[in-house]
Design a protein around this motif. Structure first.
Motif, PDB file in Angstrom:
ATOM      1  N   THR A  68       0.825  -1.203   0.000  1.00 40.52           N
ATOM      2  CA  THR A  68       0.000   0.000   0.000  1.00 40.52           C
ATOM      3  C   THR A  68       0.864   1.261   0.000  1.00 40.52           C
ATOM      4  O   THR A  68       0.567   2.242  -0.702  1.00 40.52           O
ATOM      5  N   TYR A  70       3.757   1.489  -1.261  1.00 42.04           N
ATOM      6  CA  TYR A  70       4.308   1.545  -2.621  1.00 42.04           C
ATOM      7  C   TYR A  70       3.340   2.248  -3.565  1.00 42.04           C
ATOM      8  O   TYR A  70       3.748   3.097  -4.366  1.00 42.04           O
ATOM      9  N   PHE A  71       2.080   1.928  -3.473  1.00 41.73           N
ATOM     10  CA  PHE A  71       1.078   2.591  -4.319  1.00 41.73           C
ATOM     11  C   PHE A  71       0.982   4.080  -4.003  1.00 41.73           C
ATOM     12  O   PHE A  71       0.870   4.920  -4.905  1.00 41.73           O
ATOM     13  N   LEU A  72       1.030   4.412  -2.704  1.00 39.66           N
ATOM     14  CA  LEU A  72       0.842   5.814  -2.292  1.00 39.66           C
ATOM     15  C   LEU A  72       2.053   6.686  -2.619  1.00 39.66           C
ATOM     16  O   LEU A  72       1.901   7.787  -3.166  1.00 39.66           O
ATOM     17  N   TRP A  77      -0.694   7.318  -6.062  1.00 38.44           N
ATOM     18  CA  TRP A  77      -2.137   7.097  -6.133  1.00 38.44           C
ATOM     19  C   TRP A  77      -2.787   7.623  -4.861  1.00 38.44           C
ATOM     20  O   TRP A  77      -2.131   7.739  -3.815  1.00 38.44           O
ATOM     21  N   ASP A  78      -4.082   7.920  -4.952  1.00 38.07           N
ATOM     22  CA  ASP A  78      -4.779   8.343  -3.735  1.00 38.07           C
ATOM     23  C   ASP A  78      -5.113   7.115  -2.884  1.00 38.07           C
ATOM     24  O   ASP A  78      -4.934   5.962  -3.307  1.00 38.07           O
ATOM     25  N   GLU A  79      -5.608   7.361  -1.684  1.00 36.29           N
ATOM     26  CA  GLU A  79      -5.869   6.271  -0.749  1.00 36.29           C
ATOM     27  C   GLU A  79      -6.947   5.315  -1.245  1.00 36.29           C
ATOM     28  O   GLU A  79      -6.859   4.102  -1.037  1.00 36.29           O
ATOM     29  N   SER A  82      -5.453   3.077  -4.012  1.00 31.30           N
ATOM     30  CA  SER A  82      -4.454   2.180  -3.426  1.00 31.30           C
ATOM     31  C   SER A  82      -5.126   1.070  -2.622  1.00 31.30           C
ATOM     32  O   SER A  82      -4.754  -0.109  -2.725  1.00 31.30           O
ATOM     33  N   THR A  83      -6.131   1.442  -1.827  1.00 29.58           N
ATOM     34  CA  THR A  83      -6.844   0.443  -1.027  1.00 29.58           C
ATOM     35  C   THR A  83      -7.602  -0.532  -1.906  1.00 29.58           C
ATOM     36  O   THR A  83      -7.628  -1.749  -1.643  1.00 29.58           O
ATOM     37  N   TYR A  86      -5.139  -2.947  -3.560  1.00 33.64           N
ATOM     38  CA  TYR A  86      -4.592  -3.846  -2.542  1.00 33.64           C
ATOM     39  C   TYR A  86      -5.585  -4.959  -2.209  1.00 33.64           C
ATOM     40  O   TYR A  86      -5.224  -6.141  -2.147  1.00 33.64           O
TER      41      TYR A  86
END
Length: 234
Positions: A68, A70-72, A77-79, A82-83, A86
């Motif tokens: 997560t 890593y995505f942010l 990316w926004d939350e 990303s969530t 994931y």
């Protein structure tokens, strides 16, 4: 030759073996028993099964621990996105055991399913690690490599999940039920140990080690990849 003699000569053409007699040794080769671990009743192969499972769980949970973040921070990316990605990855990891079970029961068998999907697993980890190198292409390249890597990891980790424990249990002879029970305890201990250690180690690698002038996600993903290569070698 009278009738009685003719019947007797016919009966001597056949040899019957009763249920209590031993079969001829030349016709029934003795099956070799698997080598044992340190003179015990534990098959030597289960040591490799336990080490394999430790490495596999370390690689999976170690990668997932920083996914997560890593995505942010890497993809920006926004939350919400990303969530969502994931959890989609996690859900896929719990769906693919169905595929692995079908492959093992209807097509390849447990051993070949473990080997082939472990190779897929390793390739996924390597692609994921390469995708985390900042100097490699633009963000679109990173996203594509990471998504392909995650898909292969999900296929590998889920595909081997229903096979490894059953394969380990199959190594024991029928009379060694106590040893089989202890094996499963050690097996699940290795799962929890690999998961716990990787959850602490991988974030440290990401935050405390710098590469390419920023947090080293390539190393954080590369160490789990190396553990999975070791698991495949086992």
């Amino acid at each position: 030759m009278n009738a009685f003699q003719r019947n007797e000569s016919k009966e001597t053409l056949f040899t019957f073996i009763s249920a209590g007699d031993d079969p001829p040794k030349g016709d029934f080769p003795v099956q070799k028993k698997s080598p044992k671990l340190c003179g015990s009743n534990y098959p030597l192969s289960i040591a490799f099964v336990v080490v394999n499972e430790f490495c596999e769980r370390f690689s999976y949970y170690g990668m997932r621990a920083v996914l997560t973040l890593y995505f942010l921070s890497f993809f920006h990316w926004d939350e919400n996105l990303s969530t969502a990605v994931y959890h989609a990855f996690s859900a896929l990891c719990y769906f693919t055991p169905v595929i692995g079970a079908i492959m093992a029961d209807s097509w390849l068998g447990k051993y070949k399913t473990i080997i082939y999907l472990s190779i897929v697993y390793v390739v996924g980890h390597l692609i994921k690690s390469i995708g985390a190198i900042p100097s490699l292409g633009n963000q679109a390249v990173h996203v594509i490599l990471s998504m392909v890597g995650l898909f292969l990891i999900a296929l590998g980790t889920g595909g081997i999940k229903p096979c490894v424990s059953a394969f380990g249990g199959d190594q024991f002879e029928e009379e060694h039920t106590s040893e089989r029970s202890k094996f499963f305890s050690i097996f699940y201990l290795s799962i929890n140990a690999g998961s716990l250690i990787s959850t602490f180690v991988t974030p440290v690698l990401r935050g405390d080690v710098k590469c390419f002038g920023e947090d080293c996600y390539a190393l954080a993903f590369g160490v789990p990849a190396a553990l999975m290569v070791l698991a495949l070698g086992e």
